[in-house]
Design an enzyme around this catalytic site. Sequence first.
Site, PDB file in Angstrom:
ATOM      1  N   LYS A 171       0.769  -1.346  -0.031  1.00  0.00           N
ATOM      2  CA  LYS A 171      -0.016   0.047  -0.143  1.00  0.00           C
ATOM      3  C   LYS A 171       0.661   1.403   0.234  1.00  0.00           C
ATOM      4  O   LYS A 171       1.588   1.617   1.096  1.00  0.00           O
ATOM      5  CB  LYS A 171      -0.890  -0.032   1.490  1.00  0.00           C
ATOM      6  CG  LYS A 171      -1.808   1.110   1.071  1.00  0.00           C
ATOM      7  CD  LYS A 171      -2.827   1.459   2.395  1.00  0.00           C
ATOM      8  CE  LYS A 171      -1.899   2.694   2.986  1.00  0.00           C
ATOM      9  NZ  LYS A 171      -2.146   4.093   2.168  1.00  0.00           N
ATOM     10  N   GLU A 174      -1.888   7.404  -0.230  1.00  0.00           N
ATOM     11  CA  GLU A 174      -2.752   7.923  -0.958  1.00  0.00           C
ATOM     12  C   GLU A 174      -2.529   9.026  -1.853  1.00  0.00           C
ATOM     13  O   GLU A 174      -3.244   9.026  -2.910  1.00  0.00           O
ATOM     14  CB  GLU A 174      -4.049   8.182  -0.160  1.00  0.00           C
ATOM     15  CG  GLU A 174      -3.692   9.434   0.335  1.00  0.00           C
ATOM     16  CD  GLU A 174      -4.611   9.819   1.809  1.00  0.00           C
ATOM     17  OE1 GLU A 174      -4.666   8.948   2.757  1.00  0.00           O
ATOM     18  OE2 GLU A 174      -5.539  10.781   2.031  1.00  0.00           O
ATOM     19  N   GLY A 224       6.950   5.564   7.714  1.00  0.00           N
ATOM     20  CA  GLY A 224       6.006   6.877   7.865  1.00  0.00           C
ATOM     21  C   GLY A 224       6.198   7.536   9.128  1.00  0.00           C
ATOM     22  O   GLY A 224       7.526   7.277   9.727  1.00  0.00           O
ATOM     23  N   GLY A 225       5.258   8.234   9.638  1.00  0.00           N
ATOM     24  CA  GLY A 225       5.346   9.121  10.789  1.00  0.00           C
ATOM     25  C   GLY A 225       5.530   8.315  11.953  1.00  0.00           C
ATOM     26  O   GLY A 225       4.986   7.155  12.133  1.00  0.00           O
ATOM     27  N   GLU A 246      10.037   1.949  10.216  1.00  0.00           N
ATOM     28  CA  GLU A 246      11.097   3.098   9.993  1.00  0.00           C
ATOM     29  C   GLU A 246      10.182   4.452   9.866  1.00  0.00           C
ATOM     30  O   GLU A 246       9.419   5.016   9.248  1.00  0.00           O
ATOM     31  CB  GLU A 246      11.556   3.010   8.492  1.00  0.00           C
ATOM     32  CG  GLU A 246      12.203   1.727   7.755  1.00  0.00           C
ATOM     33  CD  GLU A 246      13.496   1.529   8.542  1.00  0.00           C
ATOM     34  OE1 GLU A 246      14.110   2.501   9.115  1.00  0.00           O
ATOM     35  OE2 GLU A 246      13.855   0.403   8.992  1.00  0.00           O
TER      36      GLU A 246
HETATM   37  P1  NDP Z   1       2.183   8.621   7.447  1.00  0.00           P
HETATM   38  O1  NDP Z   1       2.617   8.140   8.842  1.00  0.00           O
HETATM   39  O2  NDP Z   1       1.055   9.772   7.774  1.00  0.00           O
HETATM   40  O3  NDP Z   1       1.727   7.638   6.536  1.00  0.00           O
HETATM   41  C1  NDP Z   1       2.837   6.736   5.790  1.00  0.00           C
HETATM   42  C2  NDP Z   1       1.876   5.410   5.379  1.00  0.00           C
HETATM   43  O4  NDP Z   1       0.968   4.798   6.566  1.00  0.00           O
HETATM   44  C3  NDP Z   1       1.022   6.039   4.236  1.00  0.00           C
HETATM   45  O5  NDP Z   1       0.764   5.220   3.328  1.00  0.00           O
HETATM   46  C4  NDP Z   1      -0.540   6.243   5.006  1.00  0.00           C
HETATM   47  O6  NDP Z   1      -1.684   6.159   4.114  1.00  0.00           O
HETATM   48  C5  NDP Z   1      -0.292   4.842   6.001  1.00  0.00           C
HETATM   49  N1  NDP Z   1      -1.104   4.905   7.223  1.00  0.00           N
HETATM   50  C6  NDP Z   1      -1.512   6.009   7.734  1.00  0.00           C
HETATM   51  N2  NDP Z   1      -2.442   5.755   8.813  1.00  0.00           N
HETATM   52  C7  NDP Z   1      -2.312   4.322   8.930  1.00  0.00           C
HETATM   53  C8  NDP Z   1      -2.913   3.273   9.709  1.00  0.00           C
HETATM   54  N3  NDP Z   1      -3.566   3.697  10.842  1.00  0.00           N
HETATM   55  N4  NDP Z   1      -2.693   1.960   9.471  1.00  0.00           N
HETATM   56  C9  NDP Z   1      -1.948   1.584   8.474  1.00  0.00           C
HETATM   57  N5  NDP Z   1      -1.540   2.531   7.610  1.00  0.00           N
HETATM   58  C10 NDP Z   1      -1.678   3.793   7.896  1.00  0.00           C
HETATM   59  O7  NDP Z   1       3.374   9.425   6.972  1.00  0.00           O
HETATM   60  P2  NDP Z   1       3.436  10.445   5.537  1.00  0.00           P
HETATM   61  O8  NDP Z   1       2.931   9.820   4.411  1.00  0.00           O
HETATM   62  O9  NDP Z   1       3.031  11.615   6.121  1.00  0.00           O
HETATM   63  O10 NDP Z   1       5.344  10.341   5.512  1.00  0.00           O
HETATM   64  C11 NDP Z   1       5.927  11.336   6.030  1.00  0.00           C
HETATM   65  C12 NDP Z   1       6.599  10.528   7.431  1.00  0.00           C
HETATM   66  O11 NDP Z   1       7.131   9.401   7.035  1.00  0.00           O
HETATM   67  C13 NDP Z   1       7.726  11.367   8.150  1.00  0.00           C
HETATM   68  O12 NDP Z   1       7.054  11.448   9.318  1.00  0.00           O
HETATM   69  C14 NDP Z   1       8.838  10.869   8.002  1.00  0.00           C
HETATM   70  O13 NDP Z   1       9.583  10.728   8.974  1.00  0.00           O
HETATM   71  C15 NDP Z   1       8.438   9.406   7.742  1.00  0.00           C
HETATM   72  N6  NDP Z   1       9.588   8.683   6.776  1.00  0.00           N
HETATM   73  C16 NDP Z   1      10.285   7.745   7.558  1.00  0.00           C
HETATM   74  C17 NDP Z   1      11.325   7.343   6.716  1.00  0.00           C
HETATM   75  C18 NDP Z   1      12.247   6.260   7.246  1.00  0.00           C
HETATM   76  O14 NDP Z   1      13.242   5.531   6.412  1.00  0.00           O
HETATM   77  N7  NDP Z   1      12.621   6.301   8.510  1.00  0.00           N
HETATM   78  C19 NDP Z   1      11.528   7.374   5.253  1.00  0.00           C
HETATM   79  C20 NDP Z   1      10.563   8.293   4.803  1.00  0.00           C
HETATM   80  C21 NDP Z   1       9.477   8.728   5.560  1.00  0.00           C
HETATM   81  P3  NDP Z   1      -2.403   7.322   3.672  1.00  0.00           P
HETATM   82  O15 NDP Z   1      -1.164   8.591   3.772  1.00  0.00           O
HETATM   83  O16 NDP Z   1      -2.475   7.098   2.516  1.00  0.00           O
HETATM   84  O17 NDP Z   1      -3.463   7.712   4.557  1.00  0.00           O
END
Ligand code: NDP
Length: 483
Positions: A171, A174, A224-225, A246
């Site tokens: 996934k 979005e 992600g975050g 990560e």
């Molecule tokens: P998010 O954490 O909001 O989202 C990351 C992914 O998780 C998206 O595909 C999102 O879907 C999905 N997601 C959100 N909520 C859920 C849930 N409850 N259950 C399962 N999946 C979920 O991050 P961003 O997309 O805003 O990206 C930025 C963040 O990613 C930054 O904080 C950054 O530090 C981190 N990051 C870390 C990296 C690393 O290697 N450590 C590398 C790159 C980024 P959707 O957005 O489609 O709703």
Amino acid sequence: MDKQLFINGKMIKGEGNARILINPATGQELVTIYEATVEQVEMAIQAAKTAFSETDWKQDKEERAALLMKLAGKLEENLEELAKLETENTGKPIRESRLDIEDSAGCLKYYADLLRDQFSEMMEQWDGSASIVKNVPFGVTGLIVPWNFPLLLGIWKIAPALAAGNTVVFKPSELTPLSSIKLAELMGECGFPEGVFNLVLGDGKTAGETITASEDVQKISFTGGTDTGRLINEQCARSFKNVSLELGGKSPLIIFDDTDIDKAVEWAIFGAFFNQGEVCVASSRILVQEDIYSDFTEKLTEKTKKIKLGDPFSEETEMGPVISMDHLRKIESYVEKGKAEGAKLLTGGERTGKQGYYLTPVIFTDVTPDMEIVQEEIFGPFCVIQTFSSEEEAVEIANGTKYGLAAGILSKDVERAERVADQIDSGIIWINSYHTPFVNAPWGGFKQSGTGRELGPHGLAAYSQPKHLNTNAVMGELGWYKF
Ligand code: NDP
């Protein structure tokens, strides 16, 4: 082009939400995405489950390696198209998108090669029996990635997950599904067995949570975050899933006074602002030794103002727009917070261009360690400058956030830099450079920057579990009971 999901070997149309994607460089509509319903995500999980249990995918290491190589070749053949999709969708400069595709192909090749070198471990035991330790796949893996490097971060998970013999439900964010749709089409052309790889599109709430909550998914790998990572970790704990996370960062770049200032300025700009600063390892805190502070800061500000911000499709462009209007406003809110907290804005924070989400790169100085702009991940073209007088102080400031993803140290004295590196709580540290991910070395964070590692042999190990088989060729007398 409305068949955008890939489930059980076929491109199909999503029957859920219809989402209009926006080009961040223009603010104009790009394309409509038909996202998956919960039922379609469940179909993808079942397809992956069947492919794992009913095909010989998990046994056939040669087939896996050959298909990963074939996919790498497809990415290379389609490099320009993939790079164009990535730039249209994320706003990143085209020369950076090309690098992402090249690195993705490199990662697939690396895991295809590494897989061929994987053997079971044999041990002769004290009682004359033989032990074999095999590394076996988990089964269905759920791979979830953010919007900043949509294809590359996806491949960092897909390549080792498939190499290890798992099946995948993938996934993307979005906001950035375009390169993933093309990837799925290419996987179809390569002839991966049906159900081995599935692409579902949708938001975290619908698609993401269906994957993380499913008892048929054995492993989650998430980028992600940090707050989302915490939530996912809690969800996965309910069914004891294996989880790799990560997460975010607030990474320091420590600049000692013996370094070449002009070179250091360019590395600092690259560290903080590459990919619009939308990088988990961005050096969003620049720690400068006191006696070079004025000279360094003046040059940093002057050069930052010269970064070529503009059309991401121009070969000259060095920085594109940020991902969305929401994200632009979030970064601007931190500019306001910084000013309200009493920090000094040296440059940046202005919207530019007639259209699109362009923001001039932000540098704050005169900060204190407790300020929100020093502690929180902003994930945009935004950095703060902190100062230190001694090695000890540099280490204390560097370690002074909840994160521990990456760090950089610039100094002519490599021995000192290595001594400092030993005291910094981060998963990745660069001395006299920044940012390069090496496909054969681990990537991931300490503290609240995550758990587990991607890339390298650690990245492959994250997708398999050891299975110990102990064999006695002939059954002996036990003689434990006095029957
Ligand atoms: P998010 O954490 O909001 O989202 C990351 C992914 O998780 C998206 O595909 C999102 O879907 C999905 N997601 C959100 N909520 C859920 C849930 N409850 N259950 C399962 N999946 C979920 O991050 P961003 O997309 O805003 O990206 C930025 C963040 O990613 C930054 O904080 C950054 O530090 C981190 N990051 C870390 C990296 C690393 O290697 N450590 C590398 C790159 C980024 P959707 O957005 O489609 O709703």
